[in-house]
Scaffold this motif. Structure first.
Motif, short mmCIF file in Angstrom:
data_model
loop_
_atom_site.label_atom_id
_atom_site.label_comp_id
_atom_site.label_asym_id
_atom_site.label_seq_id
_atom_site.Cartn_x
_atom_site.Cartn_y
_atom_site.Cartn_z
N ASP A 90 -35.34 -11.17 11.32
CA ASP A 90 -34.23 -11.05 12.27
C ASP A 90 -33.84 -9.60 12.60
OD1 ASP A 90 -32.76 -10.26 10.05
OD2 ASP A 90 -31.90 -12.24 9.74
N ASP A 135 -37.10 -16.72 7.52
CA ASP A 135 -35.94 -15.82 7.51
C ASP A 135 -34.72 -16.50 8.16
OD1 ASP A 135 -34.71 -13.42 6.83
OD2 ASP A 135 -35.20 -12.45 8.73
N LYS A 174 -30.69 -18.76 6.21
CA LYS A 174 -29.26 -18.66 6.51
C LYS A 174 -28.46 -19.81 5.88
CE LYS A 174 -30.96 -15.39 8.96
NZ LYS A 174 -31.75 -14.43 8.18
N HIS A 207 -32.07 -13.57 -0.28
CA HIS A 207 -32.60 -12.26 0.11
C HIS A 207 -32.65 -11.32 -1.10
CE1 HIS A 207 -32.71 -13.28 4.33
NE2 HIS A 207 -33.15 -12.07 4.63
N HIS A 229 -41.57 -10.54 4.35
CA HIS A 229 -40.14 -10.67 4.06
C HIS A 229 -39.69 -12.14 4.06
CE1 HIS A 229 -35.83 -9.79 4.39
NE2 HIS A 229 -35.80 -10.66 5.38
ZN LIG Z 1 -34.04 -11.42 6.42
#
Ligand SMILES: [Zn+2]
Length: 345
Positions: free
Chosen positions: A119, A166, A170, A246, A262
């Motif tokens: 992001d 990614d 959330k 994360h 990532h």
């Molecule tokens: Zn991230």
């Protein structure tokens, strides 16, 4: 709150780079930050368009890593060339460096991603590595984002899967943020949280479209990534998009630098943190599996003991960021149980 002014997503979007630049008031000079590969893939075209259509003076600066030394090198370049605008053309690292250095020199920045792997393409946060430890720096949101799906499609599909992971992260990031609000009185922005969460739901609902060669799926992903970036702009921090999952991902990157993407690290972290947060971790795991994303240590290509070390290290990566890891403060055996019960090891 700083939000991007123009967002262009679609097939052939790069052809509109000169028009966007002019509309935003930049028609004299630009500095393009790219890597040697992304120069050929996209930056060369950006340079041609700005020079030919707008008659701009365009310089290019190539970088390969996202370390503080790269940020400083670009800053020196900005100071001597004094461009009106900086373009970051590339995947994660190029955009991170362009974003951070332009913000430090108070020059606006336009993001031209060539992958959809995380992001950072639209967020106000830069991930810069120093002394082998990754850390996030608040910078500025890009003034514009030009995401050409035709170019992004050419990147290996693994990058797009990483982007999906990614976004799915959330689910736990927002829950951790809420936890920090409830237990530590930290600011919690409901709108920013909803926006990040909506992106995660949208990606999960469209997992079937997320297949290589499917430009529609890619467009959904890019929009979700941009919404996540905007949620960080609204929150004024990376809180809605980055929690314990994360921290685990960053810790694993310290233990095995540049070994996985990532999103891949954070995706595996999301499975485990969802379990700790009492969420439907199996649903998250199944969605990741359907995407073809790694869901355990073996698929991530790391050893079991490295996963366990990363879990123990996670809460120390960013001590000020309160998450479920601080609340539970598990011992070694607790982490081992977590990794086993979620079938990560
Ligand atoms: Zn991230």
């Amino acid at each position: 709150m700083q939000l991007p002014r123009e967002v262009i997503v679609g097939h052939g979007a790069i052809e509109r780079v000169a028009e966007v630049s002019r509309r935003l008031g930049f028609h004299r000079s630009a500095l393009i930050i790219a890597g040697s590969k992304t120069y050929d893939i996209a930056a060369k075209r950006v340079k041609e368009l700005l020079e030919e259509k707008e008659g701009m003076t365009v310089d290019t600066f190539l970088i390969e890593t996202a370390m503080m030394k790269d940020v400083q090198a670009v800053e020196t370049e900005i100071k001597s060339l004094k461009p009106q605008i900086v373009f970051g053309v590339g995947g994660g690292t190029k955009i991170d460096v362009a974003k951070c250095s332009s913000a430090r020199q108070a020059i606006p920045f336009i993001s031209v991603p060539t992958t959809a792997s995380h992001d950072g393409i639209a967020s106000p946060v830069s991930s810069i590595k120093d002394f082998e430890k990754p850390y996030s720096v608040m910078a500025e949101a890009p003034l514009a984002i030009i995401a050409d799906t035709n170019i992004i499609m050419r990147a290996p599909w693994r990058f797009a899967v990483s982007g999906c992971e990614d976004v799915i992260a959330k689910f736990t990031a927002v829950r951790d943020w809420k936890l920090a609000h409830e237990e530590k009185g930290e600011y919690f922005g409901g709108y920013a949280a909803s926006l990040a969460l909506m992106s995660a739901k949208h990606v999960i609902q469209n997992v079937q479209l997320m297949k290589s060669e499917n430009e529609e799926g890619l467009r959904i992903l890019i929009e979700a990534l941009i919404s996540c970036g905007v949620s960080m702009s609204i929150a004024g921090s990376s809180r809605p998009c980055s929690g314990s999952e994360h921290l685990f991902g960053h810790a694993l990157d310290v233990i095995r630098p540049n070994h996985s993407l990532h999103g891949e690290r954070c995706g595996v972290g999301t499975i485990m943190m969802a379990y700790l947060l009492g969420q439907d971790w199996k649903r998250i795991r199944d969605a990741l599996r359907n995407l073809g994303a790694p869901i355990n240590a073996q698929e991530l290509g790391v050893e079991k003991k490295e996963v366990l070390r990363a879990l123990e290290m996670a809460a120390t990566i960013r001590p000020e960021r309160y998450t479920i890891l601080n609340k539970l403060n598990l011992c070694k055996e607790g982490y081992e149980h977590l990794a086993k019960v979620t079938e990560v090891i």
